[in-house]
Design an enzyme around this catalytic site. Sequence first.
Site, mmCIF file in Angstrom:
data_model
loop_
_atom_site.group_PDB
_atom_site.id
_atom_site.type_symbol
_atom_site.label_atom_id
_atom_site.label_comp_id
_atom_site.label_asym_id
_atom_site.label_seq_id
_atom_site.Cartn_x
_atom_site.Cartn_y
_atom_site.Cartn_z
ATOM 1 N N SER A 173 -27.055 24.582 23.350
ATOM 2 C CA SER A 173 -25.942 24.007 22.583
ATOM 3 C C SER A 173 -26.058 22.490 22.648
ATOM 4 O O SER A 173 -26.726 21.956 23.542
ATOM 5 C CB SER A 173 -24.602 24.496 23.149
ATOM 6 O OG SER A 173 -24.558 24.360 24.542
ATOM 7 N N GLU A 178 -23.929 18.710 22.140
ATOM 8 C CA GLU A 178 -22.604 18.073 22.092
ATOM 9 C C GLU A 178 -22.654 16.756 21.327
ATOM 10 O O GLU A 178 -23.583 15.971 21.495
ATOM 11 C CB GLU A 178 -22.142 17.831 23.539
ATOM 12 C CG GLU A 178 -20.757 17.213 23.621
ATOM 13 C CD GLU A 178 -20.251 17.159 25.052
ATOM 14 O OE1 GLU A 178 -20.319 18.179 25.764
ATOM 15 O OE2 GLU A 178 -19.794 16.079 25.452
ATOM 16 N N ARG A 187 -9.283 18.439 31.098
ATOM 17 C CA ARG A 187 -8.140 17.570 31.385
ATOM 18 C C ARG A 187 -8.267 16.274 30.593
ATOM 19 O O ARG A 187 -7.322 15.793 29.997
ATOM 20 C CB ARG A 187 -8.096 17.246 32.892
ATOM 21 C CG ARG A 187 -6.878 16.439 33.260
ATOM 22 C CD ARG A 187 -7.021 15.804 34.621
ATOM 23 N NE ARG A 187 -8.053 14.778 34.627
ATOM 24 C CZ ARG A 187 -8.383 14.050 35.676
ATOM 25 N NH1 ARG A 187 -7.777 14.265 36.834
ATOM 26 N NH2 ARG A 187 -9.315 13.131 35.609
ATOM 27 N N ASP A 239 -9.773 12.071 30.483
ATOM 28 C CA ASP A 239 -9.526 10.867 31.286
ATOM 29 C C ASP A 239 -8.734 9.893 30.446
ATOM 30 O O ASP A 239 -9.079 9.654 29.285
ATOM 31 C CB ASP A 239 -10.857 10.199 31.670
ATOM 32 C CG ASP A 239 -11.619 11.045 32.665
ATOM 33 O OD1 ASP A 239 -10.998 11.470 33.655
ATOM 34 O OD2 ASP A 239 -12.815 11.277 32.435
ATOM 35 N N HIS A 277 -16.737 16.078 41.085
ATOM 36 C CA HIS A 277 -15.984 15.184 40.206
ATOM 37 C C HIS A 277 -15.610 13.920 41.001
ATOM 38 O O HIS A 277 -15.325 14.001 42.193
ATOM 39 C CB HIS A 277 -14.716 15.925 39.729
ATOM 40 C CG HIS A 277 -13.907 15.141 38.766
ATOM 41 N ND1 HIS A 277 -12.901 14.288 39.153
ATOM 42 C CD2 HIS A 277 -13.961 15.060 37.421
ATOM 43 C CE1 HIS A 277 -12.363 13.727 38.073
ATOM 44 N NE2 HIS A 277 -12.987 14.174 37.011
ATOM 45 N N PHE A 289 -22.686 5.262 32.462
ATOM 46 C CA PHE A 289 -22.060 6.602 32.391
ATOM 47 C C PHE A 289 -22.042 7.255 33.773
ATOM 48 O O PHE A 289 -21.072 7.848 34.192
ATOM 49 C CB PHE A 289 -22.855 7.537 31.480
ATOM 50 C CG PHE A 289 -22.716 7.274 30.017
ATOM 51 C CD1 PHE A 289 -21.718 6.449 29.513
ATOM 52 C CD2 PHE A 289 -23.579 7.886 29.111
ATOM 53 C CE1 PHE A 289 -21.599 6.228 28.149
ATOM 54 C CE2 PHE A 289 -23.468 7.670 27.751
ATOM 55 C CZ PHE A 289 -22.474 6.836 27.269
ATOM 56 N N HIS A 304 -27.010 22.834 27.798
ATOM 57 C CA HIS A 304 -26.063 22.167 26.892
ATOM 58 C C HIS A 304 -26.441 20.684 26.879
ATOM 59 O O HIS A 304 -26.368 20.013 27.913
ATOM 60 C CB HIS A 304 -24.631 22.348 27.412
ATOM 61 C CG HIS A 304 -23.579 21.665 26.591
ATOM 62 N ND1 HIS A 304 -23.046 22.213 25.437
ATOM 63 C CD2 HIS A 304 -22.938 20.477 26.761
ATOM 64 C CE1 HIS A 304 -22.125 21.393 24.939
ATOM 65 N NE2 HIS A 304 -22.050 20.332 25.720
HETATM 66 P P1 FAD Z 1 -9.885 19.243 36.075
HETATM 67 O O1 FAD Z 1 -10.572 20.556 36.194
HETATM 68 O O2 FAD Z 1 -8.404 19.246 35.917
HETATM 69 O O3 FAD Z 1 -10.293 18.392 37.368
HETATM 70 C C1 FAD Z 1 -9.998 16.993 37.454
HETATM 71 C C2 FAD Z 1 -9.885 16.582 38.923
HETATM 72 O O4 FAD Z 1 -8.691 17.135 39.458
HETATM 73 C C3 FAD Z 1 -11.021 17.120 39.804
HETATM 74 O O5 FAD Z 1 -11.277 16.152 40.795
HETATM 75 C C4 FAD Z 1 -10.423 18.369 40.412
HETATM 76 O O6 FAD Z 1 -11.030 18.700 41.661
HETATM 77 C C5 FAD Z 1 -8.970 17.939 40.582
HETATM 78 N N1 FAD Z 1 -8.023 19.068 40.544
HETATM 79 C C6 FAD Z 1 -8.036 20.129 39.710
HETATM 80 N N2 FAD Z 1 -7.008 20.964 39.987
HETATM 81 C C7 FAD Z 1 -6.328 20.404 41.003
HETATM 82 C C8 FAD Z 1 -5.163 20.769 41.750
HETATM 83 N N3 FAD Z 1 -4.493 21.889 41.478
HETATM 84 N N4 FAD Z 1 -4.741 19.937 42.752
HETATM 85 C C9 FAD Z 1 -5.414 18.804 43.052
HETATM 86 N N5 FAD Z 1 -6.519 18.389 42.386
HETATM 87 C C10 FAD Z 1 -6.974 19.182 41.375
HETATM 88 N N6 FAD Z 1 -13.324 14.179 28.457
HETATM 89 C C11 FAD Z 1 -12.604 13.960 27.329
HETATM 90 O O7 FAD Z 1 -11.653 13.155 27.347
HETATM 91 N N7 FAD Z 1 -12.929 14.580 26.149
HETATM 92 C C12 FAD Z 1 -13.940 15.478 26.058
HETATM 93 O O8 FAD Z 1 -14.196 16.018 24.984
HETATM 94 C C13 FAD Z 1 -14.705 15.759 27.247
HETATM 95 N N8 FAD Z 1 -15.709 16.665 27.229
HETATM 96 C C14 FAD Z 1 -16.339 17.001 28.407
HETATM 97 C C15 FAD Z 1 -17.294 18.036 28.403
HETATM 98 C C16 FAD Z 1 -17.934 18.407 29.581
HETATM 99 C C17 FAD Z 1 -18.925 19.539 29.549
HETATM 100 C C18 FAD Z 1 -17.663 17.702 30.801
HETATM 101 C C19 FAD Z 1 -18.382 18.062 32.071
HETATM 102 C C20 FAD Z 1 -16.722 16.669 30.804
HETATM 103 C C21 FAD Z 1 -16.043 16.314 29.618
HETATM 104 N N9 FAD Z 1 -15.064 15.330 29.602
HETATM 105 C C22 FAD Z 1 -14.349 15.076 28.444
HETATM 106 C C23 FAD Z 1 -14.750 14.570 30.814
HETATM 107 C C24 FAD Z 1 -13.589 15.215 31.606
HETATM 108 O O9 FAD Z 1 -12.403 15.166 30.862
HETATM 109 C C25 FAD Z 1 -13.440 14.442 32.899
HETATM 110 O O10 FAD Z 1 -14.518 14.723 33.751
HETATM 111 C C26 FAD Z 1 -12.110 14.616 33.599
HETATM 112 O O11 FAD Z 1 -12.007 13.604 34.605
HETATM 113 C C27 FAD Z 1 -11.929 15.950 34.297
HETATM 114 O O12 FAD Z 1 -11.741 16.953 33.401
HETATM 115 P P2 FAD Z 1 -11.702 18.483 33.910
HETATM 116 O O13 FAD Z 1 -11.374 19.297 32.739
HETATM 117 O O14 FAD Z 1 -12.897 18.820 34.687
HETATM 118 O O15 FAD Z 1 -10.426 18.374 34.891
#
Ligand code: FAD
Length: 276
Positions: A7, A9, A98, A100, A140, A207, A257
Amino acid sequence: MAGRTISFEFFPPKTAEGRARLRETWQGLGALKPAFFSVTYGAGGSTREGTLETVLEIRKGGHEAAPHISCVASSRQEIAAQLERYKSSGIRHVVALRGDLPSGLAAAGEFRYASELVEFIRKHSGDWFRIEVACYPEYHPQTRYAKDELRHFKAKVDAGANGAITQYFYNADGYFRFVEEARAAGIGVPIVPGVMPIGNFSQLARFSDACGAEIPRWMRLKLEGFYDDAASIRAFGLDIVTALCRRLLEGGAPGLHFYTLNHAPLAAEICRRLAL
Ligand code: FAD
């Protein structure tokens, strides 16, 4: 390498020229028969525009495409509206994150973590969407303790994610160990390695510092030593990343990916060398 998915991106282009260039990019990469293309979605404002439009254009071109959806700084109502837009456009595959916040923007919104977004999507839309989430073999940047990474990853899977895509990395051992630990923790979904081809060292270093992906010292010194010799950076990067991908696939990775940064040639050349 049969049976592995690839895939690619993209991020949504901002200008008409960018859109035209991206069209050529996905049309070219489409020949490699990817499982899907995905299109990122920013954490606010203008960085959100264009995701759906880009996905729809790619789908119209006959390819599967999944929008990303991020929840930081969003209300439940906004996410529900976005899911409705995706549903009414026939989209059945999303990458849920989530996100950033751009620096300077205060955290607001009704979701703290991606697991809450996955849970919300399942509540709102049942099994309509296939949901991919992110995971981090090198952890992370906000994770303090290694064990928390798996616990938080598992929460996303337990909330209903079907698959995961990793942050990019250049150390295959870290990926294999992470997958092993995920399996031991009861995480059964496919964990597809995210792959960042190397075309520009200063951009890659920026990055990597931001997202916590490690550039091994030996690679960093080699790349720095090429200065602005783009051809040598490209040749070295292609060799390193192709070898990494080969090792990942031979070691059982379910696919690759590619973070393309909207450019086809490096990812396409790696796929060609791997005979994918
Ligand atoms: P989460 O899974 O919520 O984790 C974020 C942090 O919070 C981690 O440190 C985790 O350990 C911690 N955490 C999770 N749950 C809890 C809890 N219950 N209590 C305490 N801490 C917790 N960003 C964008 O803005 N747009 C995009 O389109 C985008 N695409 C991406 C695609 C991929 C494949 C990847 C790997 C990253 C992408 N990102 C994107 C970046 C991503 O949004 C960031 O890495 C962001 O900081 C974390 O997102 P997450 O979904 O992993 O968050």
